[in-house]
Design a protein around this motif. Structure first.
Motif, PDB file in Angstrom:
ATOM      1  N   VAL A 132       6.608  -6.348  12.893  1.00  0.00           N
ATOM      2  CA  VAL A 132       7.661  -6.374  12.118  1.00  0.00           C
ATOM      3  C   VAL A 132       7.942  -7.640  11.234  1.00  0.00           C
ATOM      4  O   VAL A 132       8.128  -7.660   9.880  1.00  0.00           O
ATOM      5  N   GLU A 133       7.382  -8.837  11.575  1.00  0.00           N
ATOM      6  CA  GLU A 133       7.296  -9.888  10.627  1.00  0.00           C
ATOM      7  C   GLU A 133       6.444  -9.836   9.395  1.00  0.00           C
ATOM      8  O   GLU A 133       6.585 -10.190   8.412  1.00  0.00           O
ATOM      9  N   GLU A 134       5.245  -9.069   9.814  1.00  0.00           N
ATOM     10  CA  GLU A 134       4.324  -8.865   8.877  1.00  0.00           C
ATOM     11  C   GLU A 134       4.857  -7.831   7.789  1.00  0.00           C
ATOM     12  O   GLU A 134       4.782  -8.012   6.348  1.00  0.00           O
ATOM     13  N   ILE A 135       5.681  -6.834   8.154  1.00  0.00           N
ATOM     14  CA  ILE A 135       6.387  -6.047   7.266  1.00  0.00           C
ATOM     15  C   ILE A 135       7.354  -6.599   6.349  1.00  0.00           C
ATOM     16  O   ILE A 135       7.424  -6.615   5.175  1.00  0.00           O
ATOM     17  N   ILE A 136       8.259  -7.499   7.164  1.00  0.00           N
ATOM     18  CA  ILE A 136       9.234  -8.253   6.325  1.00  0.00           C
ATOM     19  C   ILE A 136       8.707  -9.272   5.436  1.00  0.00           C
ATOM     20  O   ILE A 136       9.180  -9.150   4.032  1.00  0.00           O
ATOM     21  N   SER A 137       7.424  -9.680   5.507  1.00  0.00           N
ATOM     22  CA  SER A 137       6.800 -10.733   4.419  1.00  0.00           C
ATOM     23  C   SER A 137       6.254  -9.705   3.510  1.00  0.00           C
ATOM     24  O   SER A 137       6.311 -10.075   1.999  1.00  0.00           O
ATOM     25  N   PHE A 138       5.800  -8.492   3.778  1.00  0.00           N
ATOM     26  CA  PHE A 138       5.105  -7.287   2.953  1.00  0.00           C
ATOM     27  C   PHE A 138       6.044  -7.052   1.777  1.00  0.00           C
ATOM     28  O   PHE A 138       5.761  -6.927   0.672  1.00  0.00           O
TER      29      PHE A 138
END
Length: 261
Positions: A132-138
């Motif tokens: 989820v954190e990767e999606i937020i950064s993306f």
């Protein structure tokens, strides 16, 4: 083999035919667009693919397997995710919590494991939080991850809606008018994210959008619906010069004089 095959699909509400023997296919890794005037059946088609509507007749195959008998959550497990035209977020919850909800179909720790947090359930939560954190950064929404969704601008809420769908790690992403109601800057951002999702993640997408400039620029193939029937299927170049499409949707001589989008 196409990733998605829709074959002679029909949908009726009483005496009203929302879809009438519609057929098309979507290749793996492409951006596919559904266009047509208001009431043409575009959203109804996405509802049939995602499982919200049960077609009257016809078949839908995903990765070669029929899926009409599967409930929506099983289709999500197979890799079909959906972002809605009307925002369907939990507005009192934070951005982080809304996107975490999208991981629910990927959670495998059983009820017994969840009773003992310091075990498999904890490891699974760490892995899901990392995704989820990767999606937020993306999606470039790090600064608002802890804000309630209801306090955000419309454009940011639409971005969170897409983020929640991405949290399902989909093979195919259904986007129902992701740019509706946005200003020019927000539309440019969303178009960029759609391209990035396609190019960096390899996600296949079905896009409903009324901005013909966006459709022609982003999509590889297009299906045109009119009164529930598929009147054209092909590349953007073929669609722009199709006489039926020009008359029904794009307007005479390719202008915007056709029926309302």
């Amino acid at each position: 083999m196409a990733l998605l095959e829709v074959d002679r699909l029909s949908l009726q509400f009483g005496g009203v035919a929302a879809l009438s023997e519609v057929s098309f296919h979507v290749e793996k890794g492409e951006i596919f667009a559904l266009i047509g005037p208001n009431g043409a059946g575009k959203t109804s088609m996405l509802n049939c693919i995602s499982g919200l509507y049960k077609p009257t007749s016809g078949t839908i195959r995903f990765q070669g397997e029929p899926i009409l008998a599967l409930p929506p959550y099983k289709r999500a497990e197979k890799g079909i995710a959906r972002a809605f035209q009307n925002i369907e977020l939990f507005k009192h919850m934070t951005v982080l919590d809304n996107i975490m909800l999208g991981r629910h179909v990927r959670m495998r720790a059983g009820l017994l494991s969840c009773g003992f947090y310091w075990g498999k359930a904890q490891q699974e939560e760490i892995e899901h939080r990392r995704a989820v954190e990767e999606i937020i950064s993306f999606l470039e929404i790090e600064s608002i991850r802890h804000k309630p969704v209801g306090t955000l601008s419309y454009g940011l809420q639409k971005r969170v809606e897409v983020g929640r769908a991405l949290a399902l790690s989909p093979e195919m992403l259904l986007l129902d008018e992701p740019m509706a109601g946005m200003n020019s800057e927000e539309k440019e951002d969303m178009a960029r994210f759609i391209l990035d999702i396609h190019e960096e993640r390899g996600t296949t997408m079905i896009l409903i959008e009324h901005d013909m400039g966006v459709v022609m620029e982003l999509s590889q193939h297009i299906a045109v619906l009119d009164f529930g029937k598929c009147i054209a299927f092909g590349t953007p170049e073929q669609i722009q010069t199709d006489p039926q499409v020009i008359e029904a949707y794009l307007g005479q001589e390719g202008t915007k004089e056709g029926r309302s989008a």
